[in-house]
Design a protein around this motif. Structure first.
Motif, PDB file in Angstrom:
ATOM      1  N   THR A   2       0.851  -1.193   0.000  1.00  0.00           N
ATOM      2  CA  THR A   2       0.000   0.000   0.000  1.00  0.00           C
ATOM      3  C   THR A   2       0.883   1.239   0.000  1.00  0.00           C
ATOM      4  N   GLN A   3       0.430   2.266  -0.696  1.00  0.00           N
ATOM      5  CA  GLN A   3       1.143   3.542  -0.678  1.00  0.00           C
ATOM      6  C   GLN A   3       0.568   4.430   0.417  1.00  0.00           C
ATOM      7  N   TYR A   4       1.458   5.136   1.109  1.00  0.00           N
ATOM      8  CA  TYR A   4       1.086   6.047   2.185  1.00  0.00           C
ATOM      9  C   TYR A   4       1.737   7.403   1.955  1.00  0.00           C
ATOM     10  N   LEU A   5       1.028   8.430   2.367  1.00  0.00           N
ATOM     11  CA  LEU A   5       1.563   9.788   2.384  1.00  0.00           C
ATOM     12  C   LEU A   5       2.007  10.088   3.801  1.00  0.00           C
ATOM     13  N   LEU A   6       3.275  10.384   3.980  1.00  0.00           N
ATOM     14  CA  LEU A   6       3.797  10.859   5.267  1.00  0.00           C
ATOM     15  C   LEU A   6       3.967  12.356   5.099  1.00  0.00           C
ATOM     16  N   SER A   7       3.143  13.134   5.781  1.00  0.00           N
ATOM     17  CA  SER A   7       3.183  14.578   5.572  1.00  0.00           C
ATOM     18  C   SER A   7       3.787  15.295   6.768  1.00  0.00           C
ATOM     19  N   THR A  43      15.703   0.607   1.216  1.00  0.00           N
ATOM     20  CA  THR A  43      14.769  -0.488   1.498  1.00  0.00           C
ATOM     21  C   THR A  43      13.741  -0.668   0.386  1.00  0.00           C
ATOM     22  N   GLY A  44      13.753   0.222  -0.593  1.00  0.00           N
ATOM     23  CA  GLY A  44      12.792   0.140  -1.678  1.00  0.00           C
ATOM     24  C   GLY A  44      11.431   0.721  -1.354  1.00  0.00           C
ATOM     25  N   ALA A  45      11.295   1.404  -0.217  1.00  0.00           N
ATOM     26  CA  ALA A  45       9.992   1.933   0.204  1.00  0.00           C
ATOM     27  C   ALA A  45       9.669   3.298  -0.402  1.00  0.00           C
ATOM     28  N   LEU A  46      10.687   4.056  -0.813  1.00  0.00           N
ATOM     29  CA  LEU A  46      10.438   5.412  -1.301  1.00  0.00           C
ATOM     30  C   LEU A  46       9.839   5.394  -2.703  1.00  0.00           C
ATOM     31  N   VAL A  47       8.728   6.107  -2.860  1.00  0.00           N
ATOM     32  CA  VAL A  47       8.141   6.326  -4.172  1.00  0.00           C
ATOM     33  C   VAL A  47       8.529   7.720  -4.650  1.00  0.00           C
ATOM     34  N   ALA A  91       4.258  -2.626   3.299  1.00  0.00           N
ATOM     35  CA  ALA A  91       3.328  -3.742   3.460  1.00  0.00           C
ATOM     36  C   ALA A  91       2.031  -3.367   4.161  1.00  0.00           C
ATOM     37  N   ASP A  92       2.119  -2.486   5.158  1.00  0.00           N
ATOM     38  CA  ASP A  92       0.915  -2.205   5.936  1.00  0.00           C
ATOM     39  C   ASP A  92       1.064  -0.898   6.721  1.00  0.00           C
ATOM     40  N   GLU A  93      -0.014  -0.539   7.411  1.00  0.00           N
ATOM     41  CA  GLU A  93      -0.035   0.697   8.194  1.00  0.00           C
ATOM     42  C   GLU A  93       1.020   0.698   9.290  1.00  0.00           C
ATOM     43  N   GLU A  94       1.251  -0.444   9.896  1.00  0.00           N
ATOM     44  CA  GLU A  94       2.253  -0.539  10.960  1.00  0.00           C
ATOM     45  C   GLU A  94       3.636  -0.135  10.438  1.00  0.00           C
ATOM     46  N   ALA A  95       3.981  -0.590   9.238  1.00  0.00           N
ATOM     47  CA  ALA A  95       5.264  -0.217   8.643  1.00  0.00           C
ATOM     48  C   ALA A  95       5.303   1.279   8.338  1.00  0.00           C
ATOM     49  N   ALA A  96       4.185   1.828   7.836  1.00  0.00           N
ATOM     50  CA  ALA A  96       4.127   3.263   7.535  1.00  0.00           C
ATOM     51  C   ALA A  96       4.293   4.085   8.808  1.00  0.00           C
ATOM     52  N   GLY A 109       9.522  16.851  14.817  1.00  0.00           N
ATOM     53  CA  GLY A 109       8.167  17.358  14.640  1.00  0.00           C
ATOM     54  C   GLY A 109       7.201  16.231  14.317  1.00  0.00           C
ATOM     55  N   ARG A 110       5.942  16.590  14.217  1.00  0.00           N
ATOM     56  CA  ARG A 110       4.900  15.606  13.931  1.00  0.00           C
ATOM     57  C   ARG A 110       4.905  15.203  12.464  1.00  0.00           C
ATOM     58  N   ILE A 111       4.470  13.974  12.220  1.00  0.00           N
ATOM     59  CA  ILE A 111       4.294  13.448  10.866  1.00  0.00           C
ATOM     60  C   ILE A 111       2.907  12.818  10.819  1.00  0.00           C
ATOM     61  N   GLU A 112       2.145  13.142   9.782  1.00  0.00           N
ATOM     62  CA  GLU A 112       0.831  12.532   9.598  1.00  0.00           C
ATOM     63  C   GLU A 112       0.949  11.384   8.593  1.00  0.00           C
ATOM     64  N   VAL A 113       0.274  10.277   8.877  1.00  0.00           N
ATOM     65  CA  VAL A 113       0.284   9.100   8.005  1.00  0.00           C
ATOM     66  C   VAL A 113      -1.116   8.911   7.430  1.00  0.00           C
ATOM     67  N   ARG A 114      -1.206   8.835   6.091  1.00  0.00           N
ATOM     68  CA  ARG A 114      -2.496   8.573   5.439  1.00  0.00           C
ATOM     69  C   ARG A 114      -2.278   7.647   4.259  1.00  0.00           C
ATOM     70  N   ALA A 115      -3.106   6.620   4.169  1.00  0.00           N
ATOM     71  CA  ALA A 115      -3.036   5.682   3.055  1.00  0.00           C
ATOM     72  C   ALA A 115      -3.719   6.296   1.835  1.00  0.00           C
ATOM     73  N   PHE A 116      -3.232   5.938   0.650  1.00  0.00           N
ATOM     74  CA  PHE A 116      -3.906   6.319  -0.584  1.00  0.00           C
ATOM     75  C   PHE A 116      -5.111   5.399  -0.767  1.00  0.00           C
ATOM     76  N   GLN A 117      -6.182   5.922  -1.314  1.00  0.00           N
ATOM     77  CA  GLN A 117      -7.346   5.104  -1.592  1.00  0.00           C
ATOM     78  C   GLN A 117      -7.052   4.171  -2.766  1.00  0.00           C
ATOM     79  N   VAL A 118      -7.611   3.008  -2.692  1.00  0.00           N
ATOM     80  CA  VAL A 118      -7.465   2.028  -3.757  1.00  0.00           C
ATOM     81  C   VAL A 118      -8.875   1.692  -4.246  1.00  0.00           C
ATOM     82  N   PRO A 119      -9.101   1.765  -5.555  1.00  0.00           N
ATOM     83  CA  PRO A 119     -10.440   1.429  -6.059  1.00  0.00           C
ATOM     84  C   PRO A 119     -10.810  -0.006  -5.658  1.00  0.00           C
ATOM     85  N   PRO A 120     -12.073  -0.222  -5.366  1.00  0.00           N
ATOM     86  CA  PRO A 120     -12.477  -1.587  -5.006  1.00  0.00           C
ATOM     87  C   PRO A 120     -12.270  -2.533  -6.192  1.00  0.00           C
ATOM     88  N   SER A 121     -11.826  -3.723  -5.887  1.00  0.00           N
ATOM     89  CA  SER A 121     -11.627  -4.698  -6.965  1.00  0.00           C
ATOM     90  C   SER A 121     -12.962  -5.317  -7.354  1.00  0.00           C
TER      91      SER A 121
END
Length: 122
Positions: A2-7, A43-47, A91-96, A109-121
């Motif tokens: 899953t892709q996450y935005l760390l803001s 680690t290959g995590a950066l997009v 892999a998951d929110e815990e990793a993000a 400072g603070r960092i906000e974590v938000r997952a990108f929406q994925v269209p329903p399959s």
């Protein structure tokens, strides 16, 4: 995966840019950010990652009417704003959240974590 935005939020009372920051503070911020980017990359995590100019530099474009309207201002006034971000794929929110904790510690400072929406399959 899953892709996450760390803001990275900034206080709107201050609008730091690389040109206006104290050189020592800028060097420390760039080193801390660079270390996180290097680790995410290894680690290959950066997009993608980036820092944004402050809201006072924003142009809001509205083309929903008869003609295009532009306003030299952000679309919303807020006590805080998005100053920078990382887009990661893990892999998951815990990793993000783990990456956000590292970034928070490094940047002080603070960092906000938000997952990108994925269209329903289907």
């Amino acid at each position: 995966m899953t892709q996450y935005l760390l803001s990275v939020p900034h206080d709107s009372d201050e609008e730091p840019t690389m040109e206006t920051m104290d050189p020592a503070e800028l060097e420390a911020a760039l080193a801390a950010t660079g270390a996180i980017i290097e680790e995410l990359t290894s680690t290959g995590a950066l997009v993608f990652a980036g820092g944004l100019m402050p809201p006072s530099s924003a142009i809001t474009v509205d083309n929903t009417g008869e003609s295009v309207s532009t306003v030299n201002a952000p679309f919303v006034e807020a006590p805080e704003y998005l100053g920078g971000f990382w887009i990661i794929e893990v892999a998951d929110e815990e990793a993000a959240v783990g990456w956000a904790a590292k970034a928070s510690k490094a940047l002080g400072g603070r960092i906000e974590v938000r997952a990108f929406q994925v269209p329903p399959s289907e």
